[in-house]
Structure formats: C-alpha cells, structure tokens
Design an enzyme around this catalytic site. Sequence first.
Site, PDB file in Angstrom:
ATOM      1  N   ASP A   1      21.673  44.270  51.284  1.00 52.96           N
ATOM      2  CA  ASP A   1      23.055  44.720  51.426  1.00 52.96           C
ATOM      3  C   ASP A   1      23.119  45.675  52.610  1.00 52.96           C
ATOM      4  O   ASP A   1      22.412  46.691  52.633  1.00 52.96           O
ATOM      5  CB  ASP A   1      23.520  45.438  50.160  1.00 52.96           C
TER       6      ASP A   1
ATOM      7  N   ASP B   1      32.723  37.745  40.473  1.00 50.72           N
ATOM      8  CA  ASP B   1      32.279  39.073  40.050  1.00 50.72           C
ATOM      9  C   ASP B   1      33.176  39.537  38.904  1.00 50.72           C
ATOM     10  O   ASP B   1      34.380  39.731  39.093  1.00 50.72           O
ATOM     11  CB  ASP B   1      32.359  40.055  41.214  1.00 50.72           C
TER      12      ASP B   1
END
Length: 238
Positions: free
Chosen positions: A8, A131
């Site tokens: 990330d 998500d």
Amino acid sequence: MDILPAIDIRNGRAVRLSQGERGRETVYHDDPVLLARQFMSEGARWIHVVDLDRAFGDGENRAVIQRLTEAVGHEVKLELSGGIRTVEALESVRRLAVARFVLGTALVTDPSFVPQAVALVGGERLAAGLDAKNGMLAIRGWVETSDQKVETVARRVLADGVRTIIYTDVSRDGMLTGPDLEGAAQLQRLGAQVIASGGVSSLDDLIRVRDAGLAGAIVGRAIYEGRLTVREAVAVSV
C-alpha cells in the site's frame, strides 16, 4: 490458491492502515520497488499494489508505480488498486505492466463504468473490490459507506463480465483477526473467483482460506510484522 503480498503506497512509501483509517498509519518501507523485489525473491507470483493517495483523492503515486511495474511487472503479476473510477483513469494505467486492475468506488457511483472497463481491457484483467462494513459497501478509500449490499453489487458485476472479486471486511483489515471466510464463501457460491483480504494473521488463516476453496488471499501486516514470510505463505497455498 494465489498469495498476494500487499504493498500500500502513500506519499511514495509502503504503509499499512488499521481499518483503512488515514490517521492510523504505519510506515514499513521507504521504497516500494525494493519491497516488491524482496517479495518476488521469496516466491511471490502476485503482488497487490494500492495507491492510497489516489484512493483518498489526495494525489497519486504514479511515478512510484511506474518504477515498480518496470522493475518487476514482467516477472511477477501485479494487481493495481486505488482510485480507478473512470474510463480516463483506467486508460491512463492500462498500458502499464499490470495483470489486473481493481475497481471499487465506481462499482457503486457509476455502474455503467464496469461494462466500459470490460470492453477496454477485458474481464480477465479486472477485479471487483468489494469492501464490506456491516454488509454494506464502503467506498472512497473506506471513508464512506454506501446504501448498497455487497451481494447485490457482486451479482451485477459478475453479470457484466468481471469474474474476480476481492472481498474485504473493513473491520478486520490490518487488525490480524482473521479474514471473513463466511462472507467470502457466500460470494464464491455466486460463481466468482474470490480473493480474501483483511485480517490474515498467520499461516493457519491461510490454510483455512485454502481449505475453503477460495481463489487467493491478500496478506499485508502479518508479513510486515514477521508473523509469516512470503515464502511460508506460498508453501501452504498449494
């Protein structure tokens, strides 16, 4: 089963966020390219890359991602996520050495984008990033919760030609509490290839993902904190 170590990227560095919150950031490496090379040397066949700045609308890390794809993109499969919400955004990255692009927020805000994306790069190069917060889809880097159910959107994107779903229970991400295998398995029963994300803390978690018949698992904090290595994860995935 595929193991996808996660990188990330925020402000050019490799970080992890707890439950996706910008204020709960830990920096793990200053150079994502070196990190990718390390993962590749340990046997990674896939790497999951997230541009957090683009996801949050705070900028982008295109230069870093360009370097990363040039360094390893022809030797390991890269999956790119974060802020790919328009045809123009997808067009701007589609020629990078990236095997799969993850669509997230646009699945909710612009459902017409999905068939356009399939037409542009093909369904095999796309994944739907679903998500979940209490069964509803979280969007815009998880800072908002939509009014759409995960399963409803999953059925729609599968009908549009996307075959891979990355399923994350946001409450588990970065918390090392184990992935939501029940939620992932429900989506796989719809006919998707489901990659579990969020909460992997141990090799036992990965063995459970494998035994549940899921297509893969994304692993982040557990690797960075030494709870398991990429090499160990790959070994238990077969």
